[in-house]
Write an enzyme that holds these catalytic residues in place. Structure first.
Site, PDB file in Angstrom:
ATOM      1  N   SER A 472     -84.663 -10.618  50.548  1.00 51.74           N
ATOM      2  CA  SER A 472     -83.557 -10.352  52.114  1.00 51.74           C
ATOM      3  C   SER A 472     -81.823 -11.039  51.719  1.00 51.74           C
ATOM      4  O   SER A 472     -81.629 -10.500  50.353  1.00 51.74           O
ATOM      5  CB  SER A 472     -84.257 -11.188  53.346  1.00 51.74           C
ATOM      6  OG  SER A 472     -83.311 -10.262  54.507  1.00 51.74           O
ATOM      7  N   ASP A 483     -73.588  -7.924  40.753  1.00 55.19           N
ATOM      8  CA  ASP A 483     -71.853  -6.976  40.554  1.00 55.19           C
ATOM      9  C   ASP A 483     -71.148  -7.318  40.305  1.00 55.19           C
ATOM     10  O   ASP A 483     -69.695  -6.517  39.572  1.00 55.19           O
ATOM     11  CB  ASP A 483     -72.409  -5.784  41.811  1.00 55.19           C
ATOM     12  CG  ASP A 483     -73.825  -5.289  42.238  1.00 55.19           C
ATOM     13  OD1 ASP A 483     -74.011  -4.826  41.104  1.00 55.19           O
ATOM     14  OD2 ASP A 483     -73.403  -5.095  43.268  1.00 55.19           O
ATOM     15  N   LYS A 497     -87.702  -5.629  49.855  1.00 52.54           N
ATOM     16  CA  LYS A 497     -87.182  -5.776  51.765  1.00 52.54           C
ATOM     17  C   LYS A 497     -84.976  -5.818  51.908  1.00 52.54           C
ATOM     18  O   LYS A 497     -84.654  -6.456  51.733  1.00 52.54           O
ATOM     19  CB  LYS A 497     -87.213  -7.074  52.046  1.00 52.54           C
ATOM     20  CG  LYS A 497     -87.190  -6.720  53.573  1.00 52.54           C
ATOM     21  CD  LYS A 497     -87.294  -7.718  54.605  1.00 52.54           C
ATOM     22  CE  LYS A 497     -86.952  -7.271  56.119  1.00 52.54           C
ATOM     23  NZ  LYS A 497     -86.506  -7.282  56.543  1.00 52.54           N
TER      24      LYS A 497
END
Length: 685
Positions: A472, A483, A497
């Site tokens: 999460s 990224d 998740k």
């Protein structure tokens, strides 16, 4: 059309009654009263279906295809081991599979209750048969016979008809007794244990209420949409919190039902179970006892909230758990844990400074371990400037590390199950100038959450350490760091998740609804696949048993358009040399060798599809496994210059050996990263 459906329902009811009546076995107890649904449950059913179709992020509609999913899931939730219902029963129920949605939309729960009543009747017959056989097991069972028991429930076929049930139940009893014998239980104790267990299970059947049936069936419906949508029946607040957290208060573990067992999903970092090193994700709890020597009560087949109540208790008291360890698919163990509170200060982010030498150069590393993403929302909403939070604590730690002139930083998110989304965003912002950190997609739109503070608190080389239990919010942080090319991700694939749940009041109950999905700023979902590391460590947790992809019906990975963001210079040119250097070290590391062998040993057992019911063969197999495991432990201790163990019971449960082996490798990767950063002039200003 409804008239035809009603005729079908009544014909199926007749089939169920006949099936229950025809089979009574050698011992017939008084039939358990049939359960019927209530008018209020009918109204709740319609409301739940409407809410799911309207608000669930999947956009699914309850139609013929969904009917099949609901039916199959309901059957599996009732009879996961496929030892109560037969293929003949399923053939009789076949007309229901594609018509269940019509019953649900009109609130007709009759078919669901009729199926349950047959299941309940068969359960009674099974326990009565086993109980009678258990009373004379020493003369009735042949443990020298070469038989096997199928334990691969997923691929195990249903028994053709009722004539095959008793032979299967007999095999299951033999397996139960063999497990007791492996644990060195005397014949007298075995007889007493079997009498208590199966008498209790038989007695528990009469305590089943219509609300229990409704809860089971409605969750077959909600979880056919996705595995995280769930209906919570009306309960007192305390019991509702147990359902929501699936938490073993007092020892710090998160649970779920798997077949007839209570399975450990994850451990709360720094909780009693985590610190004890005796319990692990994937372990199955089959019994609970109070105190150091209290009687172990059987919990197989019990509701999860009933199991939780047995385990909860005052701080400082002991609870004993009988478990089937994930690394041993058939052998049981009993562990003792001291109940305690998970202290806030232990859940807080912690730091340490270590020196590591690589290629003749010594660097000072800061390591910040973050157990979860916490925040004191009450203090935050009151406007208290000193409210407790992950980001606030990490800011303090980073400032302290700056004064110690660290050369690089490791952020350790292993076993971090997530927490507050706000904290994931704010923590990411400590390492970036500004920009989006995560995208959130509902059925209707995509929104973005931003770090709007241009200040960067730490600008040096960064390594983020993750594992299968990093979930999460941890995945949001790790995904954003990856990224933006802000750091190197090291470890294993994270939990996966990538969904958001909301709690909706629904009459007297509550509906936990999956209302949105997380996406990285690159557009990639964290759902199902998780975040993949740049440098892979050995996978300690079995992906078949843990993580989002292990959940039946888990939403698949997908992607949306990337949002606009300004990434730093790509780290891709560094990853291969860093990975190559790690692999060379790993080849020479006796710690990694030990870890790899342990994983292989556990895998060899976990892949078993059948169990021998020959006692001599099982004892031989168990002895060989323990001998191999002990030899592996002692070989590792010898490499470290430590004394060998006499038995596996001598292992220090407080020592986090596996975690430290991988931490050591992460330190060297961080050192190499610092060296390459200096050589290539990488900067994150």
């Amino acid at each position: 059309m409804m008239t035809q459906i009603n005729k079908l329902y009544h014909s199926l009811r007749a089939v169920v009654l006949v099936a229950a009546f025809l089979y009574c076995g050698p011992v017939c107890h008084a039939q358990i009263s049939e359960l019927t649904f209530e008018e209020e449950q009918s109204r709740q059913c319609i409301a739940i279906v409407n809410a799911l179709e309207r608000d669930n992020v999947t956009g699914k509609k309850l139609d013929r295809n969904m009917s099949v999913l609901v039916f199959d899931r309901y059957i599996k939730s009732l009879d996961p081991a496929r030892h109560l219902l037969t293929q003949a029963d399923l053939n009789d129920f076949q007309p229901l599979k594609q018509l269940m949605y019509k019953y649900l939309k009109t609130g007709n729960l009759g078919p669901a209750f009729e199926i349950f009543n047959l299941y309940q009747s068969r359960s009674q017959q099974r326990f009565a048969y086993i109980l009678k056989l258990a009373r004379s097991w020493q003369t009735q069972l042949d443990f020298a016979k070469n038989e096997t028991l199928v334990i691969d429930y997923e691929h195990k076929p249903f028994i053709p008809d009722i004539s095959g049930l008793e032979p299967l139940w007999k095999k299951e009893l033999k397996n139960h007794i063999i497990n007791l014998k492996i644990n060195k239980t005397s014949d007298e104790e075995i007889s007493e244990t079997l009498e208590k267990i199966y008498s209790n299970r038989l007695a528990q059947l009469s305590q089943t209420q219509s609300r229990d049936v409704f809860h089971i069936f409605m969750n077959a419906v909600t979880m056919s949409f996705d595995p995280h949508s769930q209906y919570f029946a009306p309960r007192v607040s305390e019991d509702f919190d147990i359902h929501m957290k699936l938490s073993l208060e007092g020892i710090g573990a998160v649970l779920e039902n798997e077949y007839e067992y209570t399975k450990v999903v994850r451990l709360i970092p720094k909780g009693p179970a985590d610190k004890s090193q005796k319990l692990a994700p994937g372990d199955k709890i089959i019994g609970v006892g109070q105190g150091q020597d209290g009687e172990i009560k059987d919990t197989i087949g019990q509701r999860i909230d009933d199991v939780v109540k047995l385990i909860r208790g005052p701080k400082g008291t002991f609870v004993r758990l009988k478990i089937i360890p994930a690394r041993k698919s058939s052998v049981t163990a009993t562990i003792s844990l001291k109940r305690d509170e998970v202290k806030l200060e232990e859940q807080s982010a912690q730091k340490k400074v270590v020196d590591v030498t690589s290629n003749g150069q010594t660097y000072k590393l800061g390591i910040i371990e973050i157990p979860n993403f916490y925040i004191d929302f009450d203090a935050f909403h009151r406007g208290d400037p000193d409210y407790k939070s992950t980001t606030g604590d990490v800011i303090k730690l980073l400032k302290e590390l700056k004064t110690e002139n660290i050369d690089g930083l490791i952020v350790d998110l292993r076993d971090n199950g997530g927490g507050a989304l706000k904290e994931a965003n704010d923590l990411t912002g400590l390492f970036l100038k500004y920009g989006p950190t995560v995208q959130v997609k509902t059925k209707f739109r995509v929104s973005r959450i931003y770090d709007e503070d241009p200040k960067i608190l730490y600008t040096g080389p960064l390594v983020v350490l993750i594992n299968r239990m990093s979930a999460s919010a941890s995945e949001i942080f790790a995904g954003a760091i990856k990224d933006y090319h802000r750091g190197i991700i090291v470890g294993t694939e994270s939990f996966g998740k990538g969904t958001v749940q909301e709690l909706k009041p629904l009459g007297d109950g509550r509906l936990k609804m999956t209302s949105a999905k997380f996406y990285r700023i690159s557009g990639k979902s964290t759902q199902h696949k998780g975040v993949e590391p740049d440098i892979w460590f050995p996978q300690i947790y079995r992906t078949k048993d843990t993580g989002e992809s292990a959940l039946e019906g888990a939403l698949l990975w997908d992607h949306i358009d990337a949002t606009r963001y300004s990434a730093y210079r790509s780290l891709q040119p560094m990853i291969k040399p860093l990975d190559d250097a790690y692999k060379k070290r790993a080849e020479k590391s006796f710690g990694i060798k030990y870890l790899t062998q342990r994983i292989q040993l556990a895998e060899s057992l976990s892949e078993q599809k059948t169990l021998s019911l020959n006692l001599t063969e099982r004892l031989k197999t168990n002895t060989a496994f323990n001998k191999e495991e002990l030899a592996l432990e002692n070989d590792y201790r010898k490499q470290k210059g430590e004394k060998p163990l006499t038995t596996l019971d001598d292992i220090d449960p407080e020592k986090e050996e596996i975690k430290e082996i991988l931490t050591e490798q992460a330190k060297y990767i961080a050192a190499d990263f610092i060296t390459l950063s200096h050589k290539t002039g990488y900067k994150w200003q």
